[in-house]
Each structure stands twice: as C-alpha cells, then as structure tokens.
Design a protein around this motif. Structure first.
Motif, short mmCIF file in Angstrom:
data_model
loop_
_atom_site.label_atom_id
_atom_site.label_comp_id
_atom_site.label_asym_id
_atom_site.label_seq_id
_atom_site.Cartn_x
_atom_site.Cartn_y
_atom_site.Cartn_z
N LEU A 1 0.84 -1.20 0.00
CA LEU A 1 0.00 0.00 0.00
C LEU A 1 0.88 1.26 0.00
N PRO A 2 0.61 2.18 -0.93
CA PRO A 2 1.41 3.41 -0.97
C PRO A 2 1.09 4.37 0.18
N GLY A 3 -0.07 4.23 0.78
CA GLY A 3 -0.45 5.13 1.88
C GLY A 3 -1.35 4.42 2.87
N GLU A 4 -1.94 5.24 3.74
CA GLU A 4 -2.81 4.69 4.77
C GLU A 4 -4.21 4.46 4.21
N VAL A 5 -4.75 3.28 4.43
CA VAL A 5 -6.12 3.01 4.02
C VAL A 5 -6.96 2.73 5.26
N PHE A 6 -8.08 3.42 5.36
CA PHE A 6 -9.04 3.14 6.44
C PHE A 6 -10.18 2.33 5.84
N PHE A 7 -10.25 1.07 6.22
CA PHE A 7 -11.37 0.23 5.80
C PHE A 7 -12.45 0.40 6.86
N VAL A 8 -13.58 0.97 6.48
CA VAL A 8 -14.61 1.27 7.48
C VAL A 8 -15.92 0.55 7.17
N PHE A 9 -16.44 -0.12 8.18
CA PHE A 9 -17.75 -0.76 8.10
C PHE A 9 -18.69 0.20 8.82
N THR A 10 -19.47 0.94 8.03
CA THR A 10 -20.23 2.06 8.60
C THR A 10 -21.61 1.65 9.11
N VAL A 11 -22.14 2.50 9.98
CA VAL A 11 -23.48 2.31 10.52
C VAL A 11 -24.45 3.31 9.89
N GLN A 12 -25.73 2.97 9.96
CA GLN A 12 -26.83 3.91 9.65
C GLN A 12 -26.80 4.54 8.26
N GLU A 13 -26.29 3.78 7.29
CA GLU A 13 -26.33 4.29 5.91
C GLU A 13 -27.76 4.35 5.41
N GLU A 14 -28.53 3.33 5.76
CA GLU A 14 -29.88 3.19 5.20
C GLU A 14 -30.85 4.26 5.68
N VAL A 15 -30.48 4.99 6.73
CA VAL A 15 -31.35 6.07 7.20
C VAL A 15 -30.75 7.45 6.91
N GLY A 16 -29.72 7.49 6.07
CA GLY A 16 -29.19 8.80 5.68
C GLY A 16 -27.69 8.97 5.84
#
Ligand code: CO
Ligand code: ZN
Length: 332
Positions: A183-198
């Motif tokens: 990886l050439p840089g920092e990667v943040f792999f994020v499993f997000t919450v509350q996408e379905e409500v906005g």
C-alpha cells in the motif's frame, strides 16, 4: 466467498442496531490479525498501510433496512415503522426476526384502494394472543429484519441484506489479500453504521479520519430485468461498476478516471454507472470538511431492498480485484 457472504447476510443489523453484525465482522478481522477500533456511533475501522502518504477512506455500510415496533395492539399484533427504504409490495407474508430471535409474519389489512396503503395498514404477528404476551418478547422501539436465508443458484446468490453485506465481504476479502507493504499510503477500511437512514455513520468517520480521498463500496441497481424502472446499461455478471453519479454524489473525475484506468490496465471488467435514484456513503464522505474527492465501486444487484436481493459471484470477485489494484496504485 459464498460462506463469508452467507454468514454476513444471516446476521442481524438494522440501522442503529448493528451490534451483532459488527461482532461478526470484528471476528473476521481478528482472524486476519488486523487491529480495529469502533467509534462513538459504532463504525468499525481498520487502518492499514504506511502513515505519511495519501490517506484513503474505503467505506461499506454494515447496516440493513428493517422495521421498528411503534405500538402493540390489545390483541397482540405489533405496528411498525420503517428503518430505511422498505418496499411495501414485498411485505405481506414476509417473515422478520428480532435481535432476541423472535420471529414474526407481516400481515396486511384489507386494502380498499389501488394505491399503496402506507405502513399503518400492515401489522406484525409474533404469535402473541394479547399485548402482555407480546411484551414478554418484544418492546416498543425493538427492530426486526427480514428472515431470508441465502441461496445459491449457479453463480447467483440471493439473500436478504446483500445491500450491503456483499460490500462488507468485498472489504474483508480485499483486506485479507492486501499486504500492508504493497500500500502506498494509509487506508481506512470502514464498516459504517446507519447508511440506510441517511449516510450517518459515514459522515462522522469521514470527519474523524480526514482522508485525502473517499471510496464507497455498495450495491447498485440493474437494468437487465423486464421493464426496469429506469433504463441503465448495468447488468448482473458484467463486472462491478464505477459510479459516475447518483442522487447524493457526482463522483470526482480524478477518482472515477483512476478506477477506470486501473480496471483497463488489469483487464478487470467494469461498467460505468449513473444511478438516477439512490445514494451511498459517498454522498456523505465527499461533503466532509472542505470537500473530499470521492468515488464509488458498486456490485450490481437485483431486487434491492426486498427480502431476496440477488448478486453474481463473478461481479464480487471482479470487485475485489478492482479494489485491490486500486488501493495498490501509486497514482492517487
Ligand atoms: Co440500501
Ligand atoms: Zn446500500
């Protein structure tokens, strides 16, 4: 791959109640010997790659659409509202389950009109004969999701919540295949919450991680079914899509061009995507702070927001390949 997707789809995780699905994802990340943290709203974040270069935020939402109990009738039936975009025509006869395992069936009152009657005309039957026995299992404010086990038919998978557990699987598998050294840089792999409500979880984690670039991984609509709502060239099995625009974002040309270049250089099939209605975490990420160039990679999906969403395993594999090559690329 199928086993991972199956496990993720079977998990309970409506918007705002992501505890179970987050625990399942956390266990997968521990298997990969990666470190993670959970932020205030519940987003799960894995950081990988050397600090000091460009930071990239890759987000896949782990929440799913669902129902929330609003009222319990004297005779034991539950009334509910929606968590995210529930499609009324798919409700009657559908089973749902609560976090504690309670299962209910959705019924519909007699409909005297031709138009959709609204959620107040539906009810949930958990086999309780009165309010008291219902309350022993379920409270007002409890949430439920579709009960719909995964099935494989050839290369096609159908299940509830492929939106967006398939995106979560793409992130997990990419994480497992990428070594930090590439990886050439920092990667943040994020499993997000509350996408379905906005797109709510994406909003706070984009602010916190302050990335140089953003990328959402989610599902998108297809046009390869009889009389689709919108004309689109996106088909199942023809590759992941590179999003150009949806209702929440006009993707940054630097990111879309890079995605298309990387796909072409590596002979990974892809489809350009213009989604006329709908959005993803990219919509929140690109508006964070003073603006973040953001793109999105989507897995084509039929019957989105029904209990039987459908994806093609080739698209999943090609999605992983594209994400992997993109993150290794030096041109960010
Ligand atoms: Co959705
Ligand atoms: Zn989604």
């Amino acid at each position: 791959m199928k086993e991972l997707i199956q496990k993720l789809c079977a998990s309970f995780g409506p918007a705002g109640r992501e505890g179970q699905i987050r625990a399942v994802i956390a266990a997968e990340i521990e298997k990969l010997k990666e470190e993670y943290f959970v932020d205030t709203l519940g987003n799960l974040v894995v950081r990988k790659g050397p600090a000091g270069g460009k930071k990239i935020l890759v987000a896949a939402h782990m929440d799913e659409i669902g129902l929330m109990v609003t009222y319990i009738e004297e005779n034991g039936y539950l009334r509910f509202t929606n968590l995210g975009g529930i499609m009324q025509q798919t409700l009657p006869g559908t089973r749902v389950f609560f976090e504690n395992g309670t299962v209910g069936v959705i019924g519909q009152e007699k409909n005297k009109e031709t138009r959709e009657p609204g959620l107040s005309k539906y009810y949930l039957d958990i086999g309780a004969e009165n309010r008291e026995t219902a309350l022993a299992k379920v409270k007002i404010g409890d949430a439920a999701v579709y009960l719909a086990p995964l099935h494989q038919e050839g290369k096609r998978l159908t299940a509830k919540s492929l939106d967006n557990r398939v995106g979560c699987a793409v992130l997990l598998e990419t994480l497992s295949r990428l070594s930090a050294a590439t990886l050439p840089g920092e990667v943040f792999f994020v499993f997000t919450v509350q996408e379905e409500v906005g797109l709510r979880g994406a909003q706070t984690i984009a602010y916190r991680t302050k990335p140089h670039y953003g990328l959402a991984v989610d599902v998108t609509r297809v046009g390869d079914t009889p009389e689709p709502e919108f004309k689109t060239n996106v088909s199942l099995g023809k590759g992941p899509t590179v999003k150009v625009m949806d209702s929440a974002v006009i993707c940054h040309p630097k990111v879309t061009n890079l995605m298309m270049d990387v796909a072409e250089k590596n002979n990974i099939p892809y489809q350009p995507e213009v989604l006329e209605r709908g959005g993803t975490d990219a919509g929140a990420i690109h508006l964070s702070r003073d603006g973040i160039p953001t793109g999105a990679l989507s897995i084509p999906c039929r019957y989105i927001h029904t209990p039987a969403e459908m994806v093609d395993l080739d698209d999943v594999e090609n999605g992983i390949a594209l994400l992997q090559e993109l993150l290794k690329c030096e041109q960010w």
